[in-house]
Write an enzyme that holds these catalytic residues in place. Structure first.
Site, PDB file in Angstrom:
ATOM      1  N   ASP A 114       0.813  -1.206   0.000  1.00  0.00           N
ATOM      2  CA  ASP A 114       0.000   0.000   0.000  1.00  0.00           C
ATOM      3  C   ASP A 114       0.856   1.269   0.000  1.00  0.00           C
ATOM      4  O   ASP A 114       0.737   2.100   0.894  1.00  0.00           O
ATOM      5  CB  ASP A 114      -0.913  -0.064   1.238  1.00  0.00           C
ATOM      6  CG  ASP A 114      -1.831   1.133   1.366  1.00  0.00           C
ATOM      7  OD1 ASP A 114      -2.345   1.609   0.343  1.00  0.00           O
ATOM      8  OD2 ASP A 114      -2.024   1.603   2.520  1.00  0.00           O
ATOM      9  N   GLU A 130       3.458  -8.403   7.103  1.00  0.00           N
ATOM     10  CA  GLU A 130       2.183  -9.026   6.729  1.00  0.00           C
ATOM     11  C   GLU A 130       2.283  -9.950   5.519  1.00  0.00           C
ATOM     12  O   GLU A 130       1.530  -9.804   4.552  1.00  0.00           O
ATOM     13  CB  GLU A 130       1.122  -7.953   6.471  1.00  0.00           C
ATOM     14  CG  GLU A 130       0.740  -7.175   7.700  1.00  0.00           C
ATOM     15  CD  GLU A 130      -0.419  -6.219   7.448  1.00  0.00           C
ATOM     16  OE1 GLU A 130      -0.926  -6.129   6.311  1.00  0.00           O
ATOM     17  OE2 GLU A 130      -0.835  -5.553   8.407  1.00  0.00           O
ATOM     18  N   TYR A 151      -6.520  -3.221  12.731  1.00  0.00           N
ATOM     19  CA  TYR A 151      -7.297  -2.034  12.341  1.00  0.00           C
ATOM     20  C   TYR A 151      -8.747  -2.193  12.774  1.00  0.00           C
ATOM     21  O   TYR A 151      -9.665  -2.068  11.971  1.00  0.00           O
ATOM     22  CB  TYR A 151      -7.172  -1.814  10.824  1.00  0.00           C
ATOM     23  CG  TYR A 151      -5.795  -1.303  10.458  1.00  0.00           C
ATOM     24  CD1 TYR A 151      -5.529   0.061  10.430  1.00  0.00           C
ATOM     25  CD2 TYR A 151      -4.760  -2.181  10.191  1.00  0.00           C
ATOM     26  CE1 TYR A 151      -4.256   0.534  10.119  1.00  0.00           C
ATOM     27  CE2 TYR A 151      -3.484  -1.716   9.893  1.00  0.00           C
ATOM     28  CZ  TYR A 151      -3.241  -0.348   9.853  1.00  0.00           C
ATOM     29  OH  TYR A 151      -1.985   0.124   9.561  1.00  0.00           O
ATOM     30  N   GLU A 209       1.185  -1.665  14.223  1.00  0.00           N
ATOM     31  CA  GLU A 209       0.383  -0.736  13.405  1.00  0.00           C
ATOM     32  C   GLU A 209      -1.008  -0.667  14.007  1.00  0.00           C
ATOM     33  O   GLU A 209      -1.558  -1.683  14.443  1.00  0.00           O
ATOM     34  CB  GLU A 209       0.226  -1.227  11.955  1.00  0.00           C
ATOM     35  CG  GLU A 209       1.418  -1.041  11.066  1.00  0.00           C
ATOM     36  CD  GLU A 209       1.146  -1.473   9.619  1.00  0.00           C
ATOM     37  OE1 GLU A 209      -0.017  -1.406   9.148  1.00  0.00           O
ATOM     38  OE2 GLU A 209       2.114  -1.898   8.962  1.00  0.00           O
TER      39      GLU A 209
HETATM   40  C1  BDP Z   1      -1.478  -2.375   6.816  1.00  0.00           C
HETATM   41  C2  BDP Z   1      -0.202  -2.383   5.978  1.00  0.00           C
HETATM   42  C3  BDP Z   1       0.203  -0.963   5.574  1.00  0.00           C
HETATM   43  C4  BDP Z   1      -0.990  -0.232   5.001  1.00  0.00           C
HETATM   44  C5  BDP Z   1      -2.089  -0.186   6.060  1.00  0.00           C
HETATM   45  C6  BDP Z   1      -3.322   0.595   5.558  1.00  0.00           C
HETATM   46  O1  BDP Z   1       0.857  -2.997   6.682  1.00  0.00           O
HETATM   47  O2  BDP Z   1       1.269  -1.007   4.654  1.00  0.00           O
HETATM   48  O3  BDP Z   1      -0.691   1.048   4.527  1.00  0.00           O
HETATM   49  O4  BDP Z   1      -2.475  -1.515   6.320  1.00  0.00           O
HETATM   50  O5  BDP Z   1      -4.125  -0.017   4.864  1.00  0.00           O
HETATM   51  O6  BDP Z   1      -2.045  -3.625   6.878  1.00  0.00           O
HETATM   52  O7  BDP Z   1      -3.437   1.775   5.832  1.00  0.00           O
END
Ligand code: BDP
Length: 601
Positions: free
Chosen positions: A160, A404, A457, A493
């Site tokens: 991404d 990932e 997330y 993250e």
């Molecule tokens: C995560 C990835 C990261 C993406 C992020 C996103 O590791 O590179 O930019 O999601 O979607 O899973 O913002």
């Protein structure tokens, strides 16, 4: 710079090498370092996939071309994306696979053979990614003539960020004597009053050489001396290298001066290399990350090398601005998501005491073909290049071999077991991790890592808009991983997009309020778990960054707490309050800097 149709166009290749590329077709000015994508108004260059050619002519000093023995002349690239072939005066001197890492060529025999000091450097770069490159990618040909023009193809990637390409880091010419110091490896251990620096020096070009070493402190005082290719220096009452906000004088660096003298024929050659050296130890227990024996909590960020116009090209003002923002934020660490960053950035991490999780370009490894032996061998080679480049940096406290990957695929177990074991063999002094998606319940890398790094997330990609699920889901995530592996965990993250200036109360997705509220929900769980086995939190992301175009991306990924132009969004203030509070709880803060004296970078 000039773009060629295809690698098969041999005639064109030969023309590029026989004489200047100005003789072969139209050429445009291209700055180095920079990505080429955003420099012009041409959309076909922005999204270009294939070969591009760079050329530069330089005049070498005559003393580089003469002498007995003549000096060794080296051409070095900080990085170029991705596959590079380099010629000097039409003679191929090096080829290199992969961006993000340096490569160099000894060009002495080419330039010293000619009486002409003019040196024509030609570089062919190809940014095509395959299932076996890092990162991997694949070309998709669109054969349906009713929907696509003839020969239409796109580069498909599973990561991404925008796939910028070009010569991204400085290119330098330098010399060494014919016999020279090729490599130095240092590791450090310490107790309260004495530190030991183990060193190993390798020399190329002579077997009859002598080596002497002296270690100087920041006042220039010699605190230890040694000789020979392998040995140990003893430092009494050492000044340890501490991370930012853990000590009033973070990032303490000694200078290790290594001097070589070698007899080559009748001549005595001398080479000197000075290595910045930080004395510190790193240990991992089942619940803690210890730096110099004290628990370290990562309160930091994930970054990208990314900016308007220059793309991934090295940019000093931006680099220094980012370090000022990191220190403003109270961040003590970052992960080089998702590839090794420029050496210039790493130098500042060493000097400022920013702890780094140094990540390889192993991002988006999703295709089954990318777990085969060809890919594995390349991944091992990339880890060797990365460890060779960064092994002596005190700021690097852990290696990350991938982000990932599709670790649910059966071959992933052998693949990651091998990459992690290889990395540990290359550098037994540091822990190794790989970064996993919270949803991969059957993770095949976790058994081999020292620290679990997990990305999640909640309330964004899962249960979008439902902030209320975060406490339950995040708690379950931590408890499950810890119960299974009994290893410390970093929330590597978490994040939410916010479009700067977009507001709503109650908070709705994409507003600044939603990003703030998501942070607060995560923080309430992190505050409980950091008393147990959670050893860090890294926000996704430090700043907004460019991605491929898509229905979920509005001019890129907007999960930055700063905009792409480095202005704070509301979330930056939430994080700043938190990071300074965490630092205040346990640490000794550095004095506030009030002077405005400048040091030239
Ligand atoms: C995560 C990835 C990261 C993406 C992020 C996103 O590791 O590179 O930019 O999601 O979607 O899973 O913002």
């Amino acid at each position: 710079m000039l773009s060629a149709e295809s690698a098969e166009d041999e005639q064109l290749w030969q023309q590029h090498l026989d004489s200047s590329i100005f003789n072969t077709g139209p050429v445009i000015d291209m700055p180095v370092p920079a990505s080429f994508n955003d420099i012009t108004q041409d959309p076909s260059l922005e999204n270009y996939i294939g070969w591009v050619w760079y050329e530069k002519e330089v005049l070498l000093p005559l003393r580089w071309l003469q002498g007995d023995p003549a000096p060794r002349v080296v051409l070095r690239f900080g990085s170029a994306h991705y596959y590079s072939v380099v010629w000097v005066n039409g003679v191929q001197v090096v080829e290199h696979e992969g961006g993000h890492l340096p490569f160099e060529a000894d060009i002495s025999s080419v330039v010293q053979g000619s009486p002409d000091p003019l040196c024509r450097i030609t570089v062919a770069l190809n940014n095509t990614l395959t299932p076996h490159t890092l990162p991997p990618g694949s070309i998709q040909y669109m054969a349906d003539k009713s929907r696509y023009p003839k020969n239409y193809f796109v580069q498909d990637t599973k990561f991404d960020f925008f796939n910028y390409a070009g010569i991204h880091r400085p290119v330098v010419l330098y010399t060494t004597p014919a016999a020279y110091i090729d490599d130095i490896t240092v590791t450090t251990t310490s107790s309260d009053s004495v530190a030991r620096v183990q060193y190993q020096v390798s020399v190329v070009g002579s077997t009859a050489n002598s080596l002497s070493l002296s270690l100087r402190d920041q006042e220039g005082k010699v605190v230890a001396t040694g000789d020979g290719a392998v040995g140990e220096l003893k430092v009494l009452n050492p000044n340890l290298w501490w991370p930012y906000l853990m000590h009033e004088n973070p990032g303490y660096l000694y200078s290790l001066e290594v001097k070589m003298q070698a007899q080559v024929g009748e001549v005595l050659l001398e080479d000197v290399y000075t290595l910045p050296l930080g004395i510190r130890t790193v240990h991992v227990t089942s619940t803690q990350f210890l730096i110099n024996g004290r628990p370290f909590y990562f309160h930091g960020v994930n970054k990208h090398e990314d900016a308007d116009i220059r793309g991934k090209g090295l940019d000093w003002p931006l680099i220094v601005k980012d370090f000022n923002l990191l220190r403003w934020l109270g961040a003590n660490s970052f992960r080089t998501s998702h590839y090794p960053y420029a050496e210039e950035i790493m130098d500042l991490c060493d000097a400022y005491g920013i702890a780094v999780i140094d990540e390889s370009p192993g991002v988006g490894i999703k295709l089954p073909e990318s777990f085969g032996n060809k890919s594995l061998q390349h991944h091992l080679a990339v880890m060797e290049e990365l460890v060779r480049r960064d092994k002596n940096r005190p700021s690097v406290v852990m290696w990350s071999v991938a982000n990932e990957p599709a670790s649910e695929l059966p071959p992933a177990a052998h693949y990651f077991k091998t990459v992690i074991a290889h990395t540990k063999a290359l550098d037994p002094s540091r822990p190794v991790t790989f970064v996993t998606d919270a949803n991969y319940a059957l993770d095949r890398g976790a058994p081999y890592v020292d620290v679990i790094c997990v990305n999640s997330y909640f309330s964004w990609y899962h249960d979008p808009g439902h902030l209320e699920v975060i406490p339950l889901q995040l708690t379950a995530q931590f408890d499950n991983w810890y119960k299974t592996y009994q290893k410390p965990i970093i929330q590597s993250e978490y994040g939410a997009d916010s479009v700067p200036g977009l507001h709503s109360d109650p908070p709705m997705m994409f507003t600044e309020e939603y990003q703030q509220a998501m942070l607060r929900e995560y923080h309430s769980v992190l505050d409980k778990k950091r008393k147990e086995y959670v050893i860090g939190e890294l926000i996704w992301n430090f700043a907004d960054f460019m991605t491929n175009q898509g229905t979920t991306r509005v001019l890129g990924n907007k999960k930055g707490i700063f905009t792409r132009q480095r202005q704070p969004k509301a979330a930056a203030f939430v994080l700043r309050d938190r990071y300074w509070k965490i630092a205040n709880e346990s640490s000794c803060l550095p004095p506030v800097i009030t002077s405005h004296s400048f040091y030239l970078k």
